[in-house]
Design a protein around this motif. Structure first.
Motif, PDB file in Angstrom:
ATOM      1  N   THR A  74       0.843  -1.188   0.000  1.00 18.69           N
ATOM      2  CA  THR A  74       0.000   0.000   0.000  1.00 18.69           C
ATOM      3  C   THR A  74       0.882   1.244   0.000  1.00 18.69           C
ATOM      4  O   THR A  74       2.034   1.208   0.433  1.00 18.69           O
ATOM      5  N   LYS A  75       0.329   2.329  -0.465  1.00 15.86           N
ATOM      6  CA  LYS A  75       1.087   3.577  -0.577  1.00 15.86           C
ATOM      7  C   LYS A  75       1.457   4.088   0.819  1.00 15.86           C
ATOM      8  O   LYS A  75       0.617   4.189   1.699  1.00 15.86           O
ATOM      9  N   GLY A  76       2.713   4.378   1.012  1.00 14.33           N
ATOM     10  CA  GLY A  76       3.209   4.877   2.280  1.00 14.33           C
ATOM     11  C   GLY A  76       3.732   3.793   3.213  1.00 14.33           C
ATOM     12  O   GLY A  76       4.365   4.085   4.212  1.00 14.33           O
ATOM     13  N   HIS A  77       3.488   2.521   2.871  1.00 11.30           N
ATOM     14  CA  HIS A  77       3.931   1.413   3.725  1.00 11.30           C
ATOM     15  C   HIS A  77       4.884   0.487   2.976  1.00 11.30           C
ATOM     16  O   HIS A  77       4.968  -0.708   3.284  1.00 11.30           O
ATOM     17  N   GLU A  78       5.629   1.028   2.037  1.00 11.24           N
ATOM     18  CA  GLU A  78       6.538   0.225   1.243  1.00 11.24           C
ATOM     19  C   GLU A  78       7.684  -0.324   2.086  1.00 11.24           C
ATOM     20  O   GLU A  78       8.089  -1.475   1.924  1.00 11.24           O
ATOM     21  N   ALA A  79       8.205   0.474   3.009  1.00 11.56           N
ATOM     22  CA  ALA A  79       9.321   0.029   3.841  1.00 11.56           C
ATOM     23  C   ALA A  79       8.908  -1.129   4.736  1.00 11.56           C
ATOM     24  O   ALA A  79       9.679  -2.083   4.919  1.00 11.56           O
ATOM     25  N   GLU A  80       7.714  -1.068   5.280  1.00  9.57           N
ATOM     26  CA  GLU A  80       7.223  -2.177   6.114  1.00  9.57           C
ATOM     27  C   GLU A  80       7.072  -3.448   5.291  1.00  9.57           C
ATOM     28  O   GLU A  80       7.403  -4.541   5.750  1.00  9.57           O
ATOM     29  N   PHE A  81       6.559  -3.316   4.083  1.00 12.93           N
ATOM     30  CA  PHE A  81       6.385  -4.473   3.205  1.00 12.93           C
ATOM     31  C   PHE A  81       7.732  -5.126   2.901  1.00 12.93           C
ATOM     32  O   PHE A  81       7.877  -6.346   2.976  1.00 12.93           O
ATOM     33  N   VAL A  82       8.723  -4.304   2.569  1.00  9.11           N
ATOM     34  CA  VAL A  82      10.053  -4.845   2.256  1.00  9.11           C
ATOM     35  C   VAL A  82      10.647  -5.514   3.479  1.00  9.11           C
ATOM     36  O   VAL A  82      11.234  -6.606   3.399  1.00  9.11           O
ATOM     37  N   GLY A  83      10.498  -4.896   4.643  1.00 10.96           N
ATOM     38  CA  GLY A  83      11.021  -5.484   5.870  1.00 10.96           C
ATOM     39  C   GLY A  83      10.401  -6.822   6.198  1.00 10.96           C
ATOM     40  O   GLY A  83      11.111  -7.780   6.541  1.00 10.96           O
ATOM     41  N   THR A  84       9.088  -6.939   6.089  1.00 15.62           N
ATOM     42  CA  THR A  84       8.436  -8.218   6.381  1.00 15.62           C
ATOM     43  C   THR A  84       8.804  -9.263   5.337  1.00 15.62           C
ATOM     44  O   THR A  84       8.983 -10.445   5.689  1.00 15.62           O
ATOM     45  N   GLN A  85       8.918  -8.882   4.100  1.00 13.53           N
ATOM     46  CA  GLN A  85       9.316  -9.849   3.066  1.00 13.53           C
ATOM     47  C   GLN A  85      10.739 -10.346   3.287  1.00 13.53           C
ATOM     48  O   GLN A  85      11.025 -11.537   3.089  1.00 13.53           O
ATOM     49  N   MET A  86      11.630  -9.482   3.721  1.00 13.17           N
ATOM     50  CA  MET A  86      13.015  -9.912   3.966  1.00 13.17           C
ATOM     51  C   MET A  86      13.103 -10.837   5.171  1.00 13.17           C
ATOM     52  O   MET A  86      13.883 -11.788   5.187  1.00 13.17           O
ATOM     53  N   LEU A  87      12.313 -10.577   6.201  1.00 10.57           N
ATOM     54  CA  LEU A  87      12.367 -11.404   7.400  1.00 10.57           C
ATOM     55  C   LEU A  87      11.683 -12.755   7.195  1.00 10.57           C
ATOM     56  O   LEU A  87      12.083 -13.750   7.801  1.00 10.57           O
TER      57      LEU A  87
END
Length: 72
Positions: free
Chosen positions: A56-69
């Motif tokens: 979602t717009k504005g939550h790209e960093a959270e998405f990348v972090g959860t995908q990496m973990l």
């Protein structure tokens, strides 16, 4: 215009060089066409914007972090 200045001499060097080219103009055209294909056409077809479609717009960093973990 000051004809002894660095910028004028540099411009004059390249202007005269490109004006007197014969084969070089064709080679520069090939280089520019190849760069256009590499950076614009290939990006459109082979590198879609995965982040924009899956987060979602504005939550790209959270998405990348959860995908990496979550990846193993």
């Amino acid at each position: 215009m000051n004809k002894q200045g660095f910028w004028y001499r540099a411009f004059d060097l390249y202007y005269d060089g490109f004006r007197s080219m014969t084969l070089g103009k064709t080679l520069w055209a090939v280089i520019i066409i190849k760069l256009f294909i590499m950076f614009f056409v290939l990006k459109l077809f082979f590198f879609p914007n995965y982040l924009k479609t899956h987060s979602t717009k504005g939550h790209e960093a959270e998405f990348v972090g959860t995908q990496m973990l979550n990846r193993k």
